[in-house]
Design a protein around this motif. Structure first.
Motif, PDB file in Angstrom:
ATOM      1  N   LEU A   1     -42.213  15.201  33.888  1.00 56.11           N
ATOM      2  CA  LEU A   1     -41.862  16.617  33.881  1.00 56.11           C
ATOM      3  C   LEU A   1     -40.518  16.814  33.195  1.00 56.11           C
ATOM      4  N   ILE A   2     -40.484  17.825  32.332  1.00 58.92           N
ATOM      5  CA  ILE A   2     -39.291  18.137  31.544  1.00 58.92           C
ATOM      6  C   ILE A   2     -38.966  19.618  31.734  1.00 58.92           C
ATOM      7  N   GLY A   3     -37.753  19.925  32.194  1.00 60.17           N
ATOM      8  CA  GLY A   3     -37.276  21.300  32.244  1.00 60.17           C
ATOM      9  C   GLY A   3     -36.357  21.565  31.067  1.00 60.17           C
ATOM     10  N   SER A   4     -36.507  22.711  30.420  1.00 63.63           N
ATOM     11  CA  SER A   4     -35.732  22.981  29.198  1.00 63.63           C
ATOM     12  C   SER A   4     -34.971  24.303  29.295  1.00 63.63           C
TER      13      SER A   4
ATOM     14  N   ARG B   1     -29.906  16.093  24.163  1.00 62.23           N
ATOM     15  CA  ARG B   1     -29.444  17.478  24.263  1.00 62.23           C
ATOM     16  C   ARG B   1     -30.075  18.398  23.222  1.00 62.23           C
ATOM     17  N   ALA B   2     -30.282  17.931  22.004  1.00 63.96           N
ATOM     18  CA  ALA B   2     -30.805  18.783  20.939  1.00 63.96           C
ATOM     19  C   ALA B   2     -32.269  19.154  21.133  1.00 63.96           C
ATOM     20  N   GLY B   3     -32.975  18.466  22.065  1.00 63.32           N
ATOM     21  CA  GLY B   3     -34.339  18.880  22.366  1.00 63.32           C
ATOM     22  C   GLY B   3     -35.406  17.812  22.290  1.00 63.32           C
ATOM     23  N   SER B   4     -35.023  16.567  22.087  1.00 67.19           N
ATOM     24  CA  SER B   4     -36.012  15.492  21.983  1.00 67.19           C
ATOM     25  C   SER B   4     -36.183  14.773  23.318  1.00 67.19           C
ATOM     26  N   VAL B   5     -37.426  14.437  23.621  1.00 65.15           N
ATOM     27  CA  VAL B   5     -37.738  13.505  24.704  1.00 65.15           C
ATOM     28  C   VAL B   5     -38.189  12.219  24.017  1.00 65.15           C
ATOM     29  N   VAL B   6     -37.534  11.108  24.348  1.00 63.27           N
ATOM     30  CA  VAL B   6     -37.806   9.852  23.654  1.00 63.27           C
ATOM     31  C   VAL B   6     -38.135   8.775  24.686  1.00 63.27           C
TER      32      VAL B   6
ATOM     33  N   ALA C   1     -39.001  19.394  22.198  1.00 63.07           N
ATOM     34  CA  ALA C   1     -39.158  20.574  23.053  1.00 63.07           C
ATOM     35  C   ALA C   1     -38.898  21.869  22.312  1.00 63.07           C
ATOM     36  N   GLY C   2     -38.195  21.797  21.190  1.00 62.03           N
ATOM     37  CA  GLY C   2     -37.856  23.017  20.474  1.00 62.03           C
ATOM     38  C   GLY C   2     -36.760  23.819  21.140  1.00 62.03           C
ATOM     39  N   SER C   3     -36.071  23.221  22.105  1.00 66.95           N
ATOM     40  CA  SER C   3     -35.015  23.891  22.862  1.00 66.95           C
ATOM     41  C   SER C   3     -34.109  22.817  23.456  1.00 66.95           C
ATOM     42  N   PRO C   4     -32.824  23.110  23.666  1.00 65.67           N
ATOM     43  CA  PRO C   4     -31.937  22.095  24.245  1.00 65.67           C
ATOM     44  C   PRO C   4     -32.426  21.602  25.603  1.00 65.67           C
TER      45      PRO C   4
END
Length: 204
Positions: free
Chosen positions: A105-108, A69-74, A89-92
């Motif tokens: 693919l990651i949507g933020s 939630r805080a913005g990391s993709v792991v 991501a620098g965004s939730p």
């Protein structure tokens, strides 16, 4: 319908479980991604992601990839739970990751869709298409479709992130579209479900 097993985590579980072979992968509000045995529920491993996990992981190419939630993709090794790479991501992040070919693919929440390389986590492209994205993209043969909280449905080339078309609905979109028989179905916060026609190229 009889209970076979139950396993404790250290917080609420909002993430949908994902099965792969005899393993189940699921994230929790306790910041951990769990790998459990399908047969007996035994925890094979659990690995910390730094913040709550509220969407489903994806398992591909020997990796379990999750958004926190805080913005990391792991990305973790799916067998051992060892961390392989992390991208911020620098965004939730509320939407689940989606794998297409050798990218994820990651949507933020800042309105960006980012394609990361599955094996390294390095960004391939970033496309800022909306104000907020909370639902995972839907991947088609050549395009990805994503809805935004401000009401846009966006069709993108998933190899480049270029916008192909956009359609504005009467309310916000917080979920993932679905496709069937040449129609893209989208649920909307105005209380309606919309069906958008796809052209022949999008169906190939």
């Amino acid at each position: 319908g009889a209970l076979r097993w139950k396993q404790r985590t250290w917080g609420p579980v909002r993430s949908s479980p994902v099965g792969a072979g005899r393993a189940i992968y699921v994230g929790g509000d306790d910041t951990y991604l769990y790998c459990m045995d399908t047969v007996d529920g035994r925890i094979r491993w659990r690995s910390a992601c730094g913040s709550a996990i509220q969407s489903a992981p994806v398992v591909s190419a020997g990796l379990a990839i999750v958004t926190a939630r805080a913005g990391s993709v792991v990305a973790f090794n799916s067998e051992s739970g060892r961390r392989q790479w992390t991208w911020d991501a620098g965004s939730p992040l509320l939407a689940a990751p989606v794998v297409v070919d050798d990218g994820v693919l990651i949507g933020s929440v800042d309105g960006a869709v980012t394609c990361l390389m599955v094996d390294s986590g390095e960004p391939r492209w970033v496309s800022r298409v909306a104000n907020q994205i909370t639902g995972a993209p839907l991947v088609g043969p050549s395009r990805a479709y994503v809805g935004s909280v401000d009401g846009d449905v966006i069709a993108m080339r998933h190899d480049s992130g270029d916008t192909v078309w956009r359609f504005r609905l009467a309310g916000g979109i917080v979920s993932t579209p679905a496709v069937g028989h040449g129609v893209l179905a989208v649920g909307c916060l105005d209380g309606r479900i919309y069906g958008l026609a796809l052209d022949d190229q999008e169906q190939q």
